[in-house]
Write a protein that holds these residues in place. Structure first.
Motif, PDB file in Angstrom:
ATOM      1  N   ASN A  63      -1.881   5.125   5.021  1.00 60.32           N
ATOM      2  CA  ASN A  63      -2.533   5.213   3.716  1.00 60.32           C
ATOM      3  C   ASN A  63      -1.869   6.274   2.844  1.00 60.32           C
ATOM      4  O   ASN A  63      -1.716   6.096   1.627  1.00 60.32           O
ATOM      5  N   ARG A  65       1.117   6.968   2.758  1.00 63.62           N
ATOM      6  CA  ARG A  65       2.419   6.440   2.313  1.00 63.62           C
ATOM      7  C   ARG A  65       2.276   5.112   1.587  1.00 63.62           C
ATOM      8  O   ARG A  65       3.265   4.423   1.353  1.00 63.62           O
ATOM      9  N   LYS A  66       1.018   4.732   1.277  1.00 69.17           N
ATOM     10  CA  LYS A  66       0.713   3.512   0.530  1.00 69.17           C
ATOM     11  C   LYS A  66       1.263   2.280   1.241  1.00 69.17           C
ATOM     12  O   LYS A  66       1.841   1.380   0.623  1.00 69.17           O
ATOM     13  N   GLN A  98       5.171  -0.969  -2.337  1.00 66.56           N
ATOM     14  CA  GLN A  98       3.872  -0.382  -2.036  1.00 66.56           C
ATOM     15  C   GLN A  98       2.924  -1.444  -1.484  1.00 66.56           C
ATOM     16  O   GLN A  98       2.962  -2.603  -1.887  1.00 66.56           O
ATOM     17  N   ASP A  99       2.073  -1.032  -0.534  1.00 64.02           N
ATOM     18  CA  ASP A  99       1.059  -1.880   0.095  1.00 64.02           C
ATOM     19  C   ASP A  99       1.651  -2.927   1.041  1.00 64.02           C
ATOM     20  O   ASP A  99       0.933  -3.839   1.470  1.00 64.02           O
TER      21      ASP A  99
END
Length: 253
Positions: A63, A65-66, A98-99
Motif C-alpha cells: 500500500n 508503494r501504491k 500505480q495499483d
C-alpha cells in the motif's frame, strides 16, 4: 454578435476554420491533458522484491508503494515458514503503473499427502531420484547382507515398512535397506528344530538370513506347540547357506 454572421464565402470559411480549431483543441486537450492527469501517464513504480516476506506483511508494505497483490498459487516448501512468498510476477526491478497487482505463490501450512512410490527391487540410485521427484526426503541408508548389491530391499518410515501406494506427506524422510552384495558368504546351516518361533526368527536375523514362508501344522506326539518342527533348507551335516537366503519354517500348533 456580428462575427457570427456569414455574409460572404470568406465569413463561412473563417467560421469553419474556427470550429475545426476548437475541435482540435478539445481532442488534444483530452489526450494530452485530461488522460495523463487521470491515468498518471508516464508515472511508473519499480516493483520491489517481496519473495521471502510473509503474507501478513504484504498489505501495508505494498500500500505504501501504491501496489496490490493476488495469491494465484500455493505449494509446499520444506523448511519454509507457512505463508511465505515463494515467487512473484512481475519480477523485482520491473516498472509498472500505480495499483498494478503482483501475482504471488505462497508456502502451504501443511504438506500435501501423496501415494508412496515403490522403491524396492530397484537400485538405490534410482530410489533416490524417485524420492526427490516426489518431494520426499532421503533418510538413512542401511546396508544389509544380501547378494543383490545396491538393490533396495525395504522402504521404511519411522522404523516401519511402508507399502507402495500408502499415504505419505511430502517432505517425509524415507529410510532404505540396501543389499551390500556380500550375500554369497557361506556358513553352516543353523538347526532350528524344537526352537520357539520367536527365537528361531531372532537367530535367523542375527545371521542375516530371511524368514521365508511359515506353515502352521497340528502338533504331533512329543511336539511342543509354537516350536519349529521342520525347516527348509534342512540342517544336515555339512549343509551350508548364504547370507540373505530364505528359510521356510513349519510351526506346530
Amino acid at each position: 454578435m456580428s462575427f457570427l454572421k456569414a455574409d460572404t464565402w470568406l465569413d463561412v470559411f473563417l467560421h469553419l476554420l474556427l470550429i475545426a480549431a476548437l475541435g482540435a483543441a478539445l481532442v488534444l486537450g483530452f489526450f494530452y491533458v485530461y488522460l495523463p492527469i487521470t491515468t498518471h501517464h508516464g508515472e511508473t513504480i519499480v516493483v520491489p522484491k517481496i519473495t521471502g516476506m510473509t503474507l501478513a506483511d504484504l498489505p501495508a508494505y505494498l500500500n505504501e508503494r501504491k501496489l496490490a497483490y493476488f495469491v494465484d498459487d500455493s505449494s509446499y516448501a520444506p523448511g519454509t515458514r507457512p505463508f511465505t512468498v515463494l515467487t512473484q510476477e512481475p519480477a523485482p526491478g520491473e516498472k509498472v503503473k500505480q495499483d498494478r497487482k503482483i501475482y504471488i505463490s505462497v508456502a502451504m501450512r501443511r504438506p500435501p499427502v501423496i501415494k508412496m512410490p515403490k522403491l524396492t527391487d530397484g537400485s538405490v540410485k534410482n530410489a533416490q531420484l524417485i524420492l526427490k521427484s516426489y518431494d520426499l526426503e532421503i533418510g538413512q541408508l542401511k546396508m544389509v547382507p544380501n547378494v543383490a548389491q545396491n538393490a533396495v530391499l525395504k522402504q521404511l518410515v519411522g522404523g516401519r515398512e511402508i507399502a507402495p501406494g500408502a499415504p505419505i506427506a511430502k517432505g517425509t524422510k524415507v529410510d532404505l535397506e540396501v543389499g551390500d552384495g556380500l550375500g554369497n558368504t557361506e556358513f553352516e546351516m543353523p538347526n532350528l528344530l524344537t526352537m520357539p518361533e520367536d527365537e528361531a526368527r531372532t537367530l535367523l536375523a542375527g545371521q542375516h538370513l530371511e524368514v521365508g514362508e511359515v506353515f502352521k501344522q497340528a502338533a504331533e506326539s512329543g511336539q511342543t506347540p509354537g516350536t519349529v518342527v521342520r525347516q527348509r533348507p534342512v540342517a544336515a551335516p555339512g549343509a551350508t547357506i548364504r547370507m540373505g537366503q530364505l528359510v521356510d519354517l513349519w510351526i506346530a500348533e
